[in-house]
Write a protein that holds these residues in place. Structure first.
Motif, PDB file in Angstrom:
ATOM      1  N   LEU A  40     -10.876   0.525  15.540  1.00 38.82           N
ATOM      2  CA  LEU A  40      -9.947   0.288  16.644  1.00 38.82           C
ATOM      3  C   LEU A  40      -9.183   1.547  17.031  1.00 38.82           C
ATOM      4  N   LEU A  41      -8.801   2.342  16.026  1.00 38.80           N
ATOM      5  CA  LEU A  41      -8.022   3.549  16.238  1.00 38.80           C
ATOM      6  C   LEU A  41      -8.450   4.586  15.207  1.00 38.80           C
ATOM      7  N   PRO A  42      -8.119   5.869  15.418  1.00 41.59           N
ATOM      8  CA  PRO A  42      -8.327   6.855  14.351  1.00 41.59           C
ATOM      9  C   PRO A  42      -7.597   6.407  13.080  1.00 41.59           C
ATOM     10  N   LEU A  43      -8.315   6.446  11.956  1.00 39.97           N
ATOM     11  CA  LEU A  43      -7.785   5.904  10.702  1.00 39.97           C
ATOM     12  C   LEU A  43      -7.227   7.021   9.832  1.00 39.97           C
ATOM     13  N   VAL A  44      -6.000   6.826   9.366  1.00 40.10           N
ATOM     14  CA  VAL A  44      -5.346   7.755   8.442  1.00 40.10           C
ATOM     15  C   VAL A  44      -5.189   7.045   7.100  1.00 40.10           C
ATOM     16  N   ILE A  45      -5.707   7.664   6.039  1.00 41.93           N
ATOM     17  CA  ILE A  45      -5.599   7.095   4.688  1.00 41.93           C
ATOM     18  C   ILE A  45      -4.390   7.699   3.987  1.00 41.93           C
ATOM     19  N   ALA A  46      -3.587   6.847   3.379  1.00 46.61           N
ATOM     20  CA  ALA A  46      -2.376   7.305   2.702  1.00 46.61           C
ATOM     21  C   ALA A  46      -2.210   6.568   1.375  1.00 46.61           C
ATOM     22  N   GLY A  47      -1.328   7.114   0.541  1.00 46.16           N
ATOM     23  CA  GLY A  47      -1.008   6.476  -0.734  1.00 46.16           C
ATOM     24  C   GLY A  47       0.488   6.522  -0.979  1.00 46.16           C
ATOM     25  N   GLY A  48       0.990   5.525  -1.706  1.00 48.28           N
ATOM     26  CA  GLY A  48       2.419   5.479  -1.988  1.00 48.28           C
ATOM     27  C   GLY A  48       2.715   4.694  -3.242  1.00 48.28           C
ATOM     28  N   GLY A  49       3.988   4.617  -3.574  1.00 46.73           N
ATOM     29  CA  GLY A  49       4.357   3.976  -4.819  1.00 46.73           C
ATOM     30  C   GLY A  49       5.587   3.101  -4.748  1.00 46.73           C
ATOM     31  N   LEU A  50       5.520   1.984  -5.468  1.00 51.74           N
ATOM     32  CA  LEU A  50       6.692   1.170  -5.773  1.00 51.74           C
ATOM     33  C   LEU A  50       7.075   1.553  -7.192  1.00 51.74           C
ATOM     34  N   VAL A  51       8.117   2.371  -7.313  1.00 48.66           N
ATOM     35  CA  VAL A  51       8.455   3.016  -8.579  1.00 48.66           C
ATOM     36  C   VAL A  51       9.667   2.351  -9.224  1.00 48.66           C
ATOM     37  N   LEU A  52       9.543   2.092 -10.526  1.00 43.56           N
ATOM     38  CA  LEU A  52      10.652   1.542 -11.304  1.00 43.56           C
ATOM     39  C   LEU A  52      11.018   2.509 -12.422  1.00 43.56           C
ATOM     40  N   ASN A  53      12.316   2.591 -12.710  1.00 47.87           N
ATOM     41  CA  ASN A  53      12.757   3.400 -13.838  1.00 47.87           C
ATOM     42  C   ASN A  53      13.010   2.509 -15.053  1.00 47.87           C
ATOM     43  N   GLN A  54      13.580   3.060 -16.106  1.00 50.93           N
ATOM     44  CA  GLN A  54      13.770   2.307 -17.341  1.00 50.93           C
ATOM     45  C   GLN A  54      14.806   1.193 -17.202  1.00 50.93           C
ATOM     46  N   ASP A  55      15.620   1.260 -16.134  1.00 53.92           N
ATOM     47  CA  ASP A  55      16.604   0.198 -15.876  1.00 53.92           C
ATOM     48  C   ASP A  55      16.077  -0.830 -14.883  1.00 53.92           C
ATOM     49  N   ASN A  56      14.775  -0.730 -14.550  1.00 55.93           N
ATOM     50  CA  ASN A  56      14.150  -1.613 -13.560  1.00 55.93           C
ATOM     51  C   ASN A  56      14.771  -1.469 -12.173  1.00 55.93           C
ATOM     52  N   ASP A  57      15.279  -0.278 -11.879  1.00 55.49           N
ATOM     53  CA  ASP A  57      15.727   0.033 -10.526  1.00 55.49           C
ATOM     54  C   ASP A  57      14.524   0.498  -9.703  1.00 55.49           C
ATOM     55  N   PHE A  58      14.594   0.303  -8.387  1.00 54.95           N
ATOM     56  CA  PHE A  58      13.515   0.673  -7.478  1.00 54.95           C
ATOM     57  C   PHE A  58      13.838   1.997  -6.790  1.00 54.95           C
ATOM     58  N   LEU A  59      12.818   2.807  -6.599  1.00 53.53           N
ATOM     59  CA  LEU A  59      12.986   4.091  -5.922  1.00 53.53           C
ATOM     60  C   LEU A  59      12.755   3.912  -4.418  1.00 53.53           C
ATOM     61  N   PHE A  60      13.810   4.151  -3.640  1.00 56.08           N
ATOM     62  CA  PHE A  60      13.745   4.040  -2.184  1.00 56.08           C
ATOM     63  C   PHE A  60      14.031   5.397  -1.551  1.00 56.08           C
ATOM     64  N   ILE A  61      13.487   5.573  -0.355  1.00 56.50           N
ATOM     65  CA  ILE A  61      13.884   6.703   0.478  1.00 56.50           C
ATOM     66  C   ILE A  61      14.488   6.161   1.766  1.00 56.50           C
ATOM     67  N   ILE A 119      13.609  12.895   5.469  1.00 58.45           N
ATOM     68  CA  ILE A 119      14.182  12.012   4.449  1.00 58.45           C
ATOM     69  C   ILE A 119      15.571  12.515   4.099  1.00 58.45           C
ATOM     70  N   ASP A 120      16.597  11.699   4.316  1.00 63.00           N
ATOM     71  CA  ASP A 120      17.960  12.130   4.021  1.00 63.00           C
ATOM     72  C   ASP A 120      18.491  11.562   2.708  1.00 63.00           C
ATOM     73  N   LYS A 121      17.770  10.568   2.147  1.00 65.07           N
ATOM     74  CA  LYS A 121      18.201  10.004   0.866  1.00 65.07           C
ATOM     75  C   LYS A 121      16.976   9.628   0.024  1.00 65.07           C
ATOM     76  N   ALA A 122      17.087   9.872  -1.279  1.00 66.63           N
ATOM     77  CA  ALA A 122      16.150   9.341  -2.262  1.00 66.63           C
ATOM     78  C   ALA A 122      17.012   8.792  -3.391  1.00 66.63           C
ATOM     79  N   VAL A 123      16.957   7.484  -3.597  1.00 62.53           N
ATOM     80  CA  VAL A 123      17.917   6.840  -4.497  1.00 62.53           C
ATOM     81  C   VAL A 123      17.254   5.732  -5.306  1.00 62.53           C
ATOM     82  N   TRP A 124      17.862   5.446  -6.449  1.00 63.57           N
ATOM     83  CA  TRP A 124      17.491   4.268  -7.243  1.00 63.57           C
ATOM     84  C   TRP A 124      18.366   3.109  -6.810  1.00 63.57           C
ATOM     85  N   LEU A 125      17.763   1.970  -6.519  1.00 63.00           N
ATOM     86  CA  LEU A 125      18.508   0.770  -6.123  1.00 63.00           C
ATOM     87  C   LEU A 125      18.185  -0.365  -7.077  1.00 63.00           C
ATOM     88  N   ASN A 126      19.241  -1.039  -7.552  1.00 68.74           N
ATOM     89  CA  ASN A 126      19.003  -2.226  -8.376  1.00 68.74           C
ATOM     90  C   ASN A 126      18.543  -3.375  -7.487  1.00 68.74           C
TER      91      ASN A 126
END
Length: 203
Positions: A65-86, A167-174
C-alpha cells in the motif's frame, strides 16, 4: 487480521469482514490508500476495513500500500517494575527506531532504545508483538512496521533523552504514572499494554 493506525483510528485489515458489518469496507487491491488516509485525518471517515478474501496474500498486499519502513522498539522495565517512556513532539511514547542494514530486529530494538534514552545493560525477555502506523516524511506518506520487545535492565544511572530526535524527556514511570502518560500517547502504543494497565486504579 491486522491494524494500521492513522493517528487514533485503526484500519482493520482482514480476510473476514463478517464481524465488521458496521464498518466502511474497501477492497485492499483497489483502494486509493493515500486518499483514504487523508479522509481519516480530515475526520471524514472512520470505522474502516480493508478486505481481501485471500488470506495468504493479505500481508503482502498490506505491505504494497505504501513504502514500508521496518523499525524496532522496546517496552523496558527496571528492577522496580517501572516503565521507560520518552516524551517527543508533545506526546508520551516508547523508544523505537528504523532498522539499519545488516542488523537483526533485536539489535535494532536494543540500539534504538539505548540511543533514544541513554539506558544500558538491556536484556530482551520476550517478543511483545508488532504495530503498524502511517506517517509522513518530507511530504511522502509511509507505512511503519515496528517490532516490539519486552526488555529488562538494572541500569540506575541518569537517563539522557536524544534531543536531536525531538525527545525532551526520558523517564521511568511507575504503573500509576504510566496510566496517565498513556492517556496522552498514541493508540498503537496503548495497544502494547495489557488491558488492566489502562484501568486507572490510582484514585
Amino acid at each position: 487480521m491486522y491494524k494500521v493506525f492513522v493517528k487514533e483510528v485503526a484500519i482493520i485489515v482482514t480476510s473476514d469482514k463478517s464481524t465488521f458489518k458496521d464498518h466502511n469496507t474497501f477492497n485492499i487491491k483497489k483502494v486509493n490508500f493515500k486518499e483514504l488516509v487523508q479522509q481519516i485525518e480530515n475526520k471524514e471517515i472512520d470505522n474502516v476495513v480493508l478486505y481481501s478474501k485471500n488470506e495468504s496474500k493479505l500481508l503482502k498486499r498490506l505491505h504494497k500500500l505504501l513504502p514500508l519502513v521496518i523499525a524496532g522498539g522496546g517496552l523496558v522495565l527496571n528492577q522496580d517494575n517501572d516503565f521507560l517512556f520518552i516524551h517527543r513532539n508533545g506526546k508520551w511514547d516508547l523508544p523505537k527506531g528504523k532498522a539499519e542494514e545488516g542488523e537483526t530486529i533485536e539489535q535494532t530494538s536494543i540500539r534504538e532504545v539505548e540511543e533514544e534514552t541513554g539506558v544500558r545493560d538491556l536484556q530482551i525477555t520476550n517478543y511483545l508483538g508488532h504495530t503498524y502506523h502511517t506517517f509522513s516524511r518530507k511530504g511522502k506518506l509511509k507505512l511503519k512496521l515496528t517490532h516490539w520487545f519486552i526488555m529488562e535492565t538494572d541500569f540506575h544511572k541518569k537517563l539522557k533523552p536524544q534531543k536531536n530526535e525531538g525527545i525532551d524527556k526520558a523517564v521511568w514511570l511507575n504503573k500509576e504514572m504510566a496510566i496517565l502518560a498513556l492517556k496522552d500517547s498514541y493508540a498503537n502504543i496503548r495497544e502494547l499494554f495489557p488491558d488492566d494497565m489502562l484501568v486507572d486504579d490510582a484514585r
